[in-house]
Write a protein that holds these residues in place. Structure first.
Motif, PDB file in Angstrom:
ATOM      1  N   SER A   1      -1.017  -0.634  -9.648  1.00 24.89           N
ATOM      2  CA  SER A   1      -1.443   0.940  -9.414  1.00 24.89           C
ATOM      3  C   SER A   1      -0.166   1.587  -9.011  1.00 24.89           C
ATOM      4  O   SER A   1       0.018   2.825  -9.444  1.00 24.89           O
ATOM      5  CB  SER A   1      -2.525   0.721  -8.105  1.00 24.89           C
ATOM      6  N   TRP A   2       0.626   0.985  -8.271  1.00 27.52           N
ATOM      7  CA  TRP A   2       1.766   1.628  -7.787  1.00 27.52           C
ATOM      8  C   TRP A   2       2.738   1.776  -8.913  1.00 27.52           C
ATOM      9  O   TRP A   2       3.292   2.973  -9.232  1.00 27.52           O
ATOM     10  CB  TRP A   2       2.503   1.086  -6.700  1.00 27.52           C
TER      11      TRP A   2
ATOM     12  N   ALA B   1       1.811  -4.014  -1.220  1.00 28.29           N
ATOM     13  CA  ALA B   1       1.859  -4.276  -2.548  1.00 28.29           C
ATOM     14  C   ALA B   1       3.332  -5.189  -2.625  1.00 28.29           C
ATOM     15  O   ALA B   1       3.127  -6.147  -3.529  1.00 28.29           O
ATOM     16  CB  ALA B   1       1.703  -3.168  -3.458  1.00 28.29           C
TER      17      ALA B   1
ATOM     18  N   TYR C   1       3.412   0.179   2.364  1.00 32.00           N
ATOM     19  CA  TYR C   1       1.934  -0.687   2.047  1.00 32.00           C
ATOM     20  C   TYR C   1       2.377  -2.246   1.690  1.00 32.00           C
ATOM     21  O   TYR C   1       3.366  -2.387   1.101  1.00 32.00           O
ATOM     22  CB  TYR C   1       1.266  -0.058   0.973  1.00 32.00           C
TER      23      TYR C   1
ATOM     24  N   TYR D   1      -2.713  -2.355  -2.487  1.00 30.80           N
ATOM     25  CA  TYR D   1      -2.559  -3.887  -2.703  1.00 30.80           C
ATOM     26  C   TYR D   1      -2.109  -4.103  -4.061  1.00 30.80           C
ATOM     27  O   TYR D   1      -1.794  -5.270  -4.285  1.00 30.80           O
ATOM     28  CB  TYR D   1      -3.864  -4.561  -2.131  1.00 30.80           C
ATOM     29  N   SER D   2      -2.370  -3.143  -4.866  1.00 30.16           N
ATOM     30  CA  SER D   2      -1.907  -3.420  -6.335  1.00 30.16           C
ATOM     31  C   SER D   2      -0.630  -3.082  -6.865  1.00 30.16           C
ATOM     32  O   SER D   2      -0.474  -1.745  -6.735  1.00 30.16           O
ATOM     33  CB  SER D   2      -3.336  -2.895  -7.143  1.00 30.16           C
ATOM     34  N   LYS D   3       0.067  -3.758  -7.412  1.00 26.96           N
ATOM     35  CA  LYS D   3       1.590  -3.410  -7.773  1.00 26.96           C
ATOM     36  C   LYS D   3       1.286  -2.668  -9.111  1.00 26.96           C
ATOM     37  O   LYS D   3       2.040  -1.467  -9.227  1.00 26.96           O
ATOM     38  CB  LYS D   3       2.293  -4.848  -8.350  1.00 26.96           C
TER      39      LYS D   3
ATOM     40  N   GLU E   1      -4.024   2.143  -5.262  1.00 21.72           N
ATOM     41  CA  GLU E   1      -4.665   1.257  -4.812  1.00 21.72           C
ATOM     42  C   GLU E   1      -3.599   0.486  -4.032  1.00 21.72           C
ATOM     43  O   GLU E   1      -2.605  -0.237  -4.550  1.00 21.72           O
ATOM     44  CB  GLU E   1      -5.231   0.120  -5.695  1.00 21.72           C
TER      45      GLU E   1
END
Lengths: 508, 508
Positions: free
Chosen positions: B408-409, B488, B486, B404-406, B402
């Motif tokens: 998730s990264w 994030a 991206y 935009y999600s830290k 995802e």
């Protein structure tokens, strides 16, 4: 050969190398696996080249760990160190021009692993090419580099020189089969380069840099290699030509068809005559002979042999014969392999020597090259036979020299220089598969003039004390006739056999 | 893309790079072939990786001489310089982490020579893979490395990363086709490595060292390559398995037969589901799919396809289909190529990113690796699809993140680390064909721990001022999530787009 060491004998040749170094070497490998006996050192001063220089000690390590300790000792004491496989090198690779330690790697001769389903094997550097292929062959595989000295030469030596042979056109050279190496760097550190996978892009491809570095960047202690599936069938077509030009054009026409033979061997009239005279083989008496091998699926081989014969005739062949019969192919192969011994028996006063013996030119330039070689030979009154792996543009000449005559050697030297000028003018290289070392050094330096600086920078970065096989390749200064194993220049030699070693930088 | 340069516009992004450097660049190539416009610089900050850093200038040289002048300028002013082909690199190879000059090589896109009868061609680095093959194909030849990005990627980029693709098992990687290079060294010197002959043993094989060096040792300005004869026929067998283990064992069984396929592509259930969902292709709904390609003489292909089908069934395939029909093969090939876009459309909130995307393991370890990847994905709550060139052990995973999600990264980053630990534990490599640059740097450093010193020594010897693509590979320090393209971590970025470049050693 090891019985020459007379185990238990006294260390009677210790003038050049400090006793402490020898004592430390003994501690690392034990008395049984080292020697400083005159006879042993004399023998280890040779390889298959024209040079001879006696080392100060010979050591036979049995593991990477031992090699590492020996190299650390050499590094600390600035002692030259020269790795050696079977000693089949043609240009002096294992001749210790600065004295020092010969590292005989032939005890490290185990095939450690053949991983059939992973298409790789792991071998020690002293494994002999034919022995590896015998093992791979049991499982339907082979390492097809096919060096002429395959019965004797070692995988380590092949890696060190990027060796290959007549099948490079289809199967490539040793460099194309190395997947990874264990190397003892000049500092004694043990590193692992490459992988056990069929490909990698993981950092500098140091294994590929080590290939062809001729023992100047480290000692190879393990080789991981890929191999390929052995072809199911092969066939050979022998075509006779009344002109070298037609024979050369035929090679180009086959490739441009397009058709990828597994080998095309070429012999000029000097070679044909020598083989017929010495071996009574009855090759067609002509100007040039091509032996064209194709391999693969039996039906493909049959089809390709018909195409090859057609192209030969269209290219001017005066006779052709083709066969898939092993016995007939073996006869032809024997004739091809008989060139070297036949040329050596050409006349009683001559020896056949490795001078200008391994140049490679773009395939289509072969006729021009061979005719030029013949003219140069005539001009200097020397006899040259030319043969080679013409499908990959690789030509071998053997020069016949009178070993006791300075004039004969000097004439040969002049011819060599002119031959290489022709080769470089045609866009070729001074060595296709044998390597540089001493005998090709001056010409390699001409060929690689613009990249010698980069080579030297890399050498200095990895071997700042210059202990690994020093004085070779880009570092060679002097004539190709230096330290001849033949008696012509004996009185001029600057170092007696077993003479004092030259420390690398004036200090030992 | 070049219209972005707004020729004639003002130089509006000159905070970081000294105006004198820009003025000198303009003198070398002219205004039309360089830019410092914000929009241009922003675009050139991307490649196909997850990273983005804006350069200070973009230059499009048209000759080795121009490259040499640019590099001399960069050397004198200690300005970082990053060569770039089509920008298809997956790991940030052309992202200028230290700012500086992007050297866009795509204007140097001529095929200079195809010497059919000599089996070599000479090309400029900007030649596109498919275009070269279109030309070679007219004469019955091909360069079979088959990178996935063949429609766009350039030969120069392929050399720089040792690129390959699904056919490496039979045909090798780019490194096996390079015969020689023209390279502009970091000093600006132009050198020529290798030869135009099919083999050479003439000094260090610098061309092979340059292969895979990712623009850190010089700029490639010309490539001499061999190629091979295009096979007359090919066929494909598609086999469905209910267990990944059976599919993996099948690959090993084919090779151990021995039988050398030209490719075996593997897809796991995540990939199969994604392709069926997004492309409506109707692949068998199973745990794993193998697509086995064989090529060569038509009769050999027919025979080998029968053998392959037999081995698939013996290895537990629940269904098989084989075909030599081009249309059917194209459908299967499309399904295979559809994996990447299908995974990207897996769910609206996800993007498919290149993280842990290119590891290679010994062929027989594939099932173990893929099962481990699936377990790691589950553990970290990420979605991973695995596919790849299983015949050479090369696996690609695509991780769905995802953007935009830290969290998730970060979960992805943890999974990546564990995946590489598995790969290295199985005797594999962190990159089979994509290269290292940023995204694989920490793991390559683990894989190559004992040879990093040698790599650094070579880099320092050839590029003492560290101007060539600095801060990459062994020099990379930091997270693989650095400078994400991206959003994030946008607020954490230490340098704004078009931000000040970092001089290589604290001085500019």
């Amino acid at each position: 050969m090891w019985e020459l060491f007379y185990p238990g004998g006294t260390l009677d040749c210790l003038v050049p190398m400090r006793r402490t170094v020898v004592a430390e070497l003994e501690k690392i490998v034990g008395k049984e696996r080292m020697s400083t006996k005159t006879a042993d050192l004399y023998v280890y001063g040779f390889d298959a080249s024209i040079h001879h220089v006696t080392p100060d000690a010979v050591v036979r390590p049995a593991s990477a760990q031992e090699v590492s300790e020996i190299v650390k000792l050499a590094n600390r004491t600035k002692t030259p160190i020269v790795p050696r496989g079977a000693g089949t090198a043609m240009c002096g690779h294992t001749v210790p021009v600065k004295g020092g330690i010969i590292l005989d790697m032939t005890l490290m001769n185990k095939i450690r692993k053949i991983s059939v389903e992973d298409l790789y094997c792991v071998v020690e550097p002293g494994v002999i090419y034919d022995k590896l292929n015998a093992e791979l062959g049991k499982k339907g595989f082979w390492f097809p580099a096919t060096p002429g000295s395959g019965e004797a030469c070692t995988i380590g030596g092949m890696v060190a020189t990027n060796a290959s042979g007549m099948r490079a056109i289809k199967y490539g050279a040793t460099r194309d089969y190395v997947l990874g190496l264990e190397v003892v760097l000049p500092t004694g550190e043990i590193i692992h380069t490459g992988t056990r996978t069929l490909k990698n892009s993981s950092g500098y491809q140091l294994d590929r840099l080590m290939v062809g570095s001729e023992g100047t960047l480290g000692v190879i202690t393990e080789v991981t290699m890929r191999y390929t599936v052995k072809p199911k069938a092969s066939g050979m077509t022998v075509a006779a030509f009344n002109s070298l030009k037609d024979a050369g054009q035929c090679v180009s026409n086959i490739i441009a068809k397009p058709l990828l033979p597994s080998a095309i061997e070429l012999m000029d009239s000097v070679c044909i005559k020598a083989v017929n005279k010495c071996m009574n083989i009855g090759l067609p008496d002509c100007e040039a002979l091509c032996m064209i091998e194709v391999d693969g699926h039996p039906l493909a081989v049959d089809e390709e042999m018909v195409t090859v014969e057609e192209i030969c005739r269209q290219s001017g062949a005066v006779s052709t014969e083709k066969s898939r019969d092993k016995k007939r192919i073996d006869e032809w192969t024997f004739a091809r392999k008989a060139i070297m011994p036949s040329l050596s028996r050409y006349g009683e006063k001559f020896v056949s020597v490795a001078l200008a013996d391994d140049m490679s030119v773009p395939i289509s330039k072969i006729p021009e090259a061979v005719v030029a070689f013949q003219n140069i030979a005539k001009k200097h009154g020397v006899i040259i036979g030319t043969y080679g792996h013409s499908a990959d543009g690789n030509l071998h000449t053997k020069m016949l020299v009178e070993p006791y005559s300075k004039e004969s050697w000097r004439a040969g030297e002049k011819a060599v220089g002119e031959i290489y000028d022709v080769v470089l003018g045609l866009g070729g290289t001074v060595t296709g598969e044998h390597g540089v070392s001493i005998t090709k050094a001056p010409y390699m330096k001409k060929e690689r003039a613009d990249s010698l600086g980069a080579m030297k920078a890399i050498k200095k970065a990895l071997d700042p004390k210059n202990i690994m096989n020093p004085g070779k390749m880009f570092d060679w200064e002097g004539s190709i006739l230096y330290e001849l194993r033949y008696p012509a220049f004996q009185e001029d030699k600057c170092a007696p056999p077993c003479g004092p070693s030259q420390p690398c930088d004036g200090e030992q």
